[in-house]
Motif scaffolding. Sequence first.
Motif, PDB file in Angstrom:
ATOM      1  N   LEU A   1       9.324   3.548   4.876  1.00  0.00           N
ATOM      2  CA  LEU A   1       8.447   4.611   5.373  1.00  0.00           C
ATOM      3  C   LEU A   1       9.211   5.934   5.464  1.00  0.00           C
ATOM      4  N   MET A   2      10.497   5.847   5.827  1.00  0.00           N
ATOM      5  CA  MET A   2      11.308   7.065   5.945  1.00  0.00           C
ATOM      6  C   MET A   2      11.444   7.778   4.612  1.00  0.00           C
ATOM      7  N   THR A   3      11.497   6.998   3.543  1.00  0.00           N
ATOM      8  CA  THR A   3      11.669   7.627   2.237  1.00  0.00           C
ATOM      9  C   THR A   3      10.333   7.829   1.537  1.00  0.00           C
ATOM     10  N   GLY A   4       9.238   7.476   2.205  1.00  0.00           N
ATOM     11  CA  GLY A   4       7.916   7.673   1.609  1.00  0.00           C
ATOM     12  C   GLY A   4       7.636   6.690   0.494  1.00  0.00           C
ATOM     13  N   LEU A   5       8.402   5.581   0.461  1.00  0.00           N
ATOM     14  CA  LEU A   5       8.249   4.624  -0.643  1.00  0.00           C
ATOM     15  C   LEU A   5       7.470   3.388  -0.238  1.00  0.00           C
ATOM     16  N   ASN A   6       6.733   3.495   0.862  1.00  0.00           N
ATOM     17  CA  ASN A   6       6.083   2.287   1.377  1.00  0.00           C
ATOM     18  C   ASN A   6       4.978   1.744   0.487  1.00  0.00           C
ATOM     19  N   GLY A   7       4.275   2.641  -0.235  1.00  0.00           N
ATOM     20  CA  GLY A   7       3.305   2.178  -1.206  1.00  0.00           C
ATOM     21  C   GLY A   7       2.008   1.646  -0.630  1.00  0.00           C
ATOM     22  N   ASN A   8       1.998   1.162   0.622  1.00  0.00           N
ATOM     23  CA  ASN A   8       0.743   0.605   1.138  1.00  0.00           C
ATOM     24  C   ASN A   8       0.016   1.593   2.035  1.00  0.00           C
ATOM     25  N   ASN A   9       0.361   2.877   1.883  1.00  0.00           N
ATOM     26  CA  ASN A   9      -0.376   3.942   2.543  1.00  0.00           C
ATOM     27  C   ASN A   9      -0.435   3.768   4.055  1.00  0.00           C
ATOM     28  N   ALA A  10       0.713   3.387   4.629  1.00  0.00           N
ATOM     29  CA  ALA A  10       0.729   3.162   6.075  1.00  0.00           C
ATOM     30  C   ALA A  10       0.836   4.459   6.869  1.00  0.00           C
ATOM     31  N   ILE A  11       0.930   5.589   6.155  1.00  0.00           N
ATOM     32  CA  ILE A  11       1.016   6.851   6.885  1.00  0.00           C
ATOM     33  C   ILE A  11      -0.352   7.161   7.480  1.00  0.00           C
ATOM     34  N   ALA A  12      -0.394   7.354   8.774  1.00  0.00           N
ATOM     35  CA  ALA A  12      -1.666   7.573   9.457  1.00  0.00           C
ATOM     36  C   ALA A  12      -2.212   8.953   9.141  1.00  0.00           C
ATOM     37  N   SER A  13      -3.502   9.076   9.144  1.00  0.00           N
ATOM     38  CA  SER A  13      -4.044  10.387   8.859  1.00  0.00           C
ATOM     39  C   SER A  13      -4.917  10.861   9.999  1.00  0.00           C
ATOM     40  N   GLY A  14      -4.425  10.743  11.167  1.00  0.00           N
ATOM     41  CA  GLY A  14      -5.064  11.405  12.283  1.00  0.00           C
ATOM     42  C   GLY A  14      -6.078  10.568  13.021  1.00  0.00           C
ATOM     43  N   SER A  15      -6.421   9.409  12.561  1.00  0.00           N
ATOM     44  CA  SER A  15      -7.388   8.612  13.304  1.00  0.00           C
ATOM     45  C   SER A  15      -6.661   7.423  13.922  1.00  0.00           C
TER      46      SER A  15
END
Length: 514
Positions: free
Chosen positions: A493-507
Amino acid sequence: MIPRLELRNICKRYPGVVANDDISMSIQPGEIHAVLGENGAGKSTLMKIIYGAAQADSGEIYCDGNLIEAHNPAVSRALGIEMVYQHFALFESVSVVENIALCVRNASDLESLAARIGELSERYGMPIDPHRRVHDLSVGERQRVEIIRCLLQAPKLLILDEPTSVLTPQAVVKLFETLRQLAAEGCSILYISHKLDEVQELCDFATVLRNGKVTGTARPKETTSLELARMMVGSKLPEMHVSPPLPSEKPVLEVRGLSVTARSPFGTDLKDVSFNVHGGEIVGLAGVSGNGQAELVALLSGERTHDRNDAIRICGTAAARLGPDERRKLGVAFVPEERLGRGAVPPHTLWENAVLTAHRFGTVRNGLVDRQKAGAFAKSIIDKFKVKANGPQSTAQSLSGGNLQKFIVGREIALQPKLLLVAQPTWGVDVGASAFIRQTLVDMSRAGAAVLVVSEELDELFEICDRLLVICQGRVSAPLVRTATDREEVGLLMTGLNGNNAIASGSGEFALED
Ligand SMILES: Nc1ncnc2c1ncn2[C@@H]1O[C@H](COP(=O)(O)OP(=O)(O)OP(=O)(O)O)[C@@H](O)[C@H]1O
């Protein structure tokens, strides 16, 4: 063999403290030599003396068997002694080659210097484009620029002061390869670090300092890190106790859909950041520096405000438009990353620095400072956090880096906040004091405070945090429960390579169970 560097009976006193007390040691050609010690043990002072940036009161320094007489950094550099400081001194808005041209001797025209930089970067496996501007470079790349600047002088002795505190694990691996190659070619390396596992991996020999004196030597590869730690602190290390979190029903800090454009052209925009921190828990924010941490911390502390007042709520109160002092009134305390200048006023005494944030706690009445109370408050922090200082009258700038950090963390914790924001809590702090600071954060949270820790040290975050958030390119991930994740997941996640879109988008409702 004639030692590359030999110190004989080096002594250095500062008012009220003997920083170096009769230090003798030697470093052979090609040796990687660690200097270990608690905060305030005298390591940086000794390095400054070797480099000629500070003068010893007595004692002698020999380089390749010759006594160095009138000593200063120019003499050191002529002898092949180079130093990479912990905080780099590069001009952001000019290119790598222009930066280097400013400080190397015999810099010819820029094109041939760029070619030499290119050759060295290839030879030592430190890729860097000489024409890139420094503001575009990551911290690891900036460090390469500093090292290449030293390498251009064909150093015989390279001094590195805590070189890995700002590097990603991958950059550390690369740095070690370069240092080993340099050592194999005969360059001696003096290496200061509080990270004992790194010292074990890299260094051939270690000298341990305590209270300014040499208290031991070791071969780190044949010594356990526990033994090294004991040699440094001279006693048993405290053990950590992390009990399960006791989260409050309502969050103490709520961040909702926070987006901002970075103020600095080199900053990172924040994109739709949302998370909660409850009382009774520690939440860690992991991330490679430069991914928006500075912007987020400024918005949370009130150094920067936001038009949408309810983008940040503290104890239920919409607070995004409030300044730092008003947020402190709501129960916020804050430990910034930069100790000197933001965490403390360098030329002011410790008691004056204590008043800066403790003025609501009886140290100021009717607009007048109660010096006795302020002094007693500062002294209680010095005692509790075992800050090595010559009393509350010492200036902040006279403390060693780690001791000032302990003082600032201690000052903010003493305010008994409802929400503690702390950036890099143990940066430059020795093993014993780090354990103490971490335990204090855990205890504070278990007593009901909400704690948000921003740190690049994954080990630290995994040791004390109940939940982890990861920031990458200005986006903050959904929270991860520490016991249900691992370093690999967080690292991806730190390198943005997680691939499964685990970055939250505000909800998302970020209660503890998610
Ligand atoms: N310019 C100064 N004026 C007064 N005291 C100083 C000065 N520089 C260092 N000291 C004192 O000398 C002692 C040794 O400090 P030094 O910075 O060498 O320690 P250190 O081992 O590098 O610590 P750290 O790991 O925290 O960086 C400390 O007690 C510090 O307060």
